[in-house]
Design a protein around this motif. Sequence first.
Motif, PDB file in Angstrom:
ATOM      1  N   TRP A   1      20.597  22.125 -48.902  1.00 22.32           N
ATOM      2  CA  TRP A   1      20.160  23.462 -49.346  1.00 22.32           C
ATOM      3  C   TRP A   1      19.664  23.421 -50.791  1.00 22.32           C
ATOM      4  O   TRP A   1      18.655  24.034 -51.121  1.00 22.32           O
ATOM      5  N   ILE A   2      20.375  22.678 -51.637  1.00 23.01           N
ATOM      6  CA  ILE A   2      19.967  22.590 -53.044  1.00 23.01           C
ATOM      7  C   ILE A   2      18.625  21.872 -53.166  1.00 23.01           C
ATOM      8  O   ILE A   2      17.729  22.315 -53.898  1.00 23.01           O
ATOM      9  N   ALA A   3      18.483  20.765 -52.454  1.00 21.12           N
ATOM     10  CA  ALA A   3      17.238  20.000 -52.521  1.00 21.12           C
ATOM     11  C   ALA A   3      16.049  20.820 -52.035  1.00 21.12           C
ATOM     12  O   ALA A   3      14.955  20.752 -52.602  1.00 21.12           O
ATOM     13  N   ALA A   4      16.264  21.609 -50.975  1.00 28.92           N
ATOM     14  CA  ALA A   4      15.180  22.404 -50.399  1.00 28.92           C
ATOM     15  C   ALA A   4      15.037  23.767 -51.055  1.00 28.92           C
ATOM     16  O   ALA A   4      14.120  24.522 -50.727  1.00 28.92           O
ATOM     17  N   ARG A   5      15.969  24.081 -51.961  1.00 28.00           N
ATOM     18  CA  ARG A   5      16.018  25.413 -52.602  1.00 28.00           C
ATOM     19  C   ARG A   5      16.105  26.514 -51.548  1.00 28.00           C
ATOM     20  O   ARG A   5      15.491  27.574 -51.673  1.00 28.00           O
ATOM     21  N   GLY A   6      16.894  26.260 -50.521  1.00 29.90           N
ATOM     22  CA  GLY A   6      17.071  27.217 -49.440  1.00 29.90           C
ATOM     23  C   GLY A   6      17.205  26.486 -48.117  1.00 29.90           C
ATOM     24  O   GLY A   6      17.519  25.288 -48.090  1.00 29.90           O
ATOM     25  N   PHE A   7      16.988  27.188 -47.022  1.00 25.71           N
ATOM     26  CA  PHE A   7      17.141  26.590 -45.689  1.00 25.71           C
ATOM     27  C   PHE A   7      16.228  25.372 -45.556  1.00 25.71           C
ATOM     28  O   PHE A   7      15.019  25.464 -45.764  1.00 25.71           O
ATOM     29  N   PRO A   8      16.796  24.193 -45.194  1.00 31.05           N
ATOM     30  CA  PRO A   8      16.006  22.959 -45.166  1.00 31.05           C
ATOM     31  C   PRO A   8      15.174  22.761 -43.906  1.00 31.05           C
ATOM     32  O   PRO A   8      14.432  21.775 -43.808  1.00 31.05           O
ATOM     33  N   GLY A   9      15.290  23.664 -42.931  1.00 25.51           N
ATOM     34  CA  GLY A   9      14.583  23.500 -41.663  1.00 25.51           C
ATOM     35  C   GLY A   9      15.507  22.937 -40.602  1.00 25.51           C
ATOM     36  O   GLY A   9      16.467  22.220 -40.903  1.00 25.51           O
ATOM     37  N   TRP A  10      15.207  23.265 -39.345  1.00 27.94           N
ATOM     38  CA  TRP A  10      16.094  22.875 -38.248  1.00 27.94           C
ATOM     39  C   TRP A  10      16.132  21.369 -38.044  1.00 27.94           C
ATOM     40  O   TRP A  10      17.163  20.811 -37.670  1.00 27.94           O
ATOM     41  N   HIS A  11      15.011  20.705 -38.263  1.00 31.30           N
ATOM     42  CA  HIS A  11      14.982  19.258 -38.051  1.00 31.30           C
ATOM     43  C   HIS A  11      16.003  18.543 -38.928  1.00 31.30           C
ATOM     44  O   HIS A  11      16.857  17.788 -38.429  1.00 31.30           O
ATOM     45  N   LEU A  12      15.948  18.775 -40.227  1.00 27.13           N
ATOM     46  CA  LEU A  12      16.885  18.107 -41.126  1.00 27.13           C
ATOM     47  C   LEU A  12      18.315  18.582 -40.901  1.00 27.13           C
ATOM     48  O   LEU A  12      19.270  17.791 -41.026  1.00 27.13           O
ATOM     49  N   LEU A  13      18.491  19.840 -40.569  1.00 27.35           N
ATOM     50  CA  LEU A  13      19.836  20.352 -40.305  1.00 27.35           C
ATOM     51  C   LEU A  13      20.460  19.618 -39.124  1.00 27.35           C
ATOM     52  O   LEU A  13      21.621  19.195 -39.179  1.00 27.35           O
ATOM     53  N   VAL A  14      19.691  19.439 -38.050  1.00 32.11           N
ATOM     54  CA  VAL A  14      20.202  18.738 -36.868  1.00 32.11           C
ATOM     55  C   VAL A  14      20.439  17.259 -37.170  1.00 32.11           C
ATOM     56  O   VAL A  14      21.473  16.694 -36.805  1.00 32.11           O
ATOM     57  N   VAL A  15      19.483  16.640 -37.859  1.00 31.59           N
ATOM     58  CA  VAL A  15      19.614  15.217 -38.175  1.00 31.59           C
ATOM     59  C   VAL A  15      20.878  14.948 -38.983  1.00 31.59           C
ATOM     60  O   VAL A  15      21.658  14.034 -38.665  1.00 31.59           O
ATOM     61  N   PHE A  16      21.122  15.732 -40.012  1.00 34.89           N
ATOM     62  CA  PHE A  16      22.265  15.463 -40.877  1.00 34.89           C
ATOM     63  C   PHE A  16      23.585  15.912 -40.260  1.00 34.89           C
ATOM     64  O   PHE A  16      24.624  15.292 -40.515  1.00 34.89           O
ATOM     65  N   THR A  17      23.555  16.950 -39.439  1.00 37.19           N
ATOM     66  CA  THR A  17      24.799  17.357 -38.770  1.00 37.19           C
ATOM     67  C   THR A  17      25.220  16.316 -37.738  1.00 37.19           C
ATOM     68  O   THR A  17      26.382  15.864 -37.732  1.00 37.19           O
ATOM     69  N   LEU A  18      24.294  15.906 -36.878  1.00 37.89           N
ATOM     70  CA  LEU A  18      24.622  14.880 -35.884  1.00 37.89           C
ATOM     71  C   LEU A  18      24.908  13.536 -36.553  1.00 37.89           C
ATOM     72  O   LEU A  18      25.831  12.818 -36.153  1.00 37.89           O
ATOM     73  N   GLY A  19      24.112  13.212 -37.564  1.00 38.25           N
ATOM     74  CA  GLY A  19      24.317  11.942 -38.258  1.00 38.25           C
ATOM     75  C   GLY A  19      25.670  11.857 -38.922  1.00 38.25           C
ATOM     76  O   GLY A  19      26.312  10.798 -38.918  1.00 38.25           O
ATOM     77  N   THR A  20      26.123  12.956 -39.491  1.00 38.09           N
ATOM     78  CA  THR A  20      27.448  12.994 -40.113  1.00 38.09           C
ATOM     79  C   THR A  20      28.536  12.732 -39.083  1.00 38.09           C
ATOM     80  O   THR A  20      29.451  11.927 -39.312  1.00 38.09           O
TER      81      THR A  20
END
Length: 288
Positions: free
Chosen positions: A37-56
């Motif tokens: 969120w900080i890097a994107a200055r807000g919602f980072p988009g669904w793609h990155l959200l899914v990638v980092f949630t599943l990746g974690t």
Amino acid sequence: MATLPAPSRLSLYLDLIRWDRPAGTWLLLWPTLAALWIAARGFPGWHLLVVFTLGTFLMRSAGCAVNDVADRDFDRHVKRTANRPVTSGRVSVREALMLGAALALVAFALVLTTTPAAVAWSVAALAVTLVYPFSKRVLSMPQAVLGVAFSFGIPMAFAAVLGQVPAIAWALLAGNLFWVLAYDTEYAMVDRDDDLRIGIKTSAITLGRFDVIGVMAFYAVYLASWAAIGARLELGAAFYLGIATAAGIAAWHYTLIRDRSREGCFRAFRLNHWVGFAVFAGVVAGLI
């Protein structure tokens, strides 16, 4: 008396990756999402959200498999861990390593859909993850290595959004490391007697009678450093409400660990993800 049926391979594998104990995944996820969120200055988009949630989830699961292989000779002497699948012999070392490798490969495939910088930093993240289980034999405070491993989602998030890792990402990582020191010292306090007997090195042993003070100091450094970074980013009052909420939770944890009971320390560790969630929620609110 009838004997219970042997657990299936699937149930053993799920136990190996702590499927029913997601606290570790949350502890990894909240600072990673806050960084997104900080890097994107807000919602980072669904793609990155899914990638980092599943990746974690995948990397935490892979880390559990590798950790259990590395610690199998120690875990059999600790009541809380003696029945883990690898330690008890129900899952072989080869099986555990193959499962860990498969999960890590899937996580790597997800990272490949982002940026070359994120791919490069994912290799460094994997290296730290593999080193951590063995640091307990050498370092007096191996939780510091875990702190780096559990904070590496932060630079990776910046790399995925911006294609580079700015200085602020490393500042966030350094601050988050102190949160990991806080909650993993609480975790180490649970097993201190067993760890002393078998020769494992932990922060709880190193800090000795200053363990509780140390945990609270780690919380303070973490929250103060993220608050300072939030001020620099002009995140506003909503962010500080999140920081204040996290501080209140940390203060409550003091009441759980001050008598050093196993139950209290383990409860504080298990519920620590609410500290990270409060900070993440503050970041999200501050960027609206």
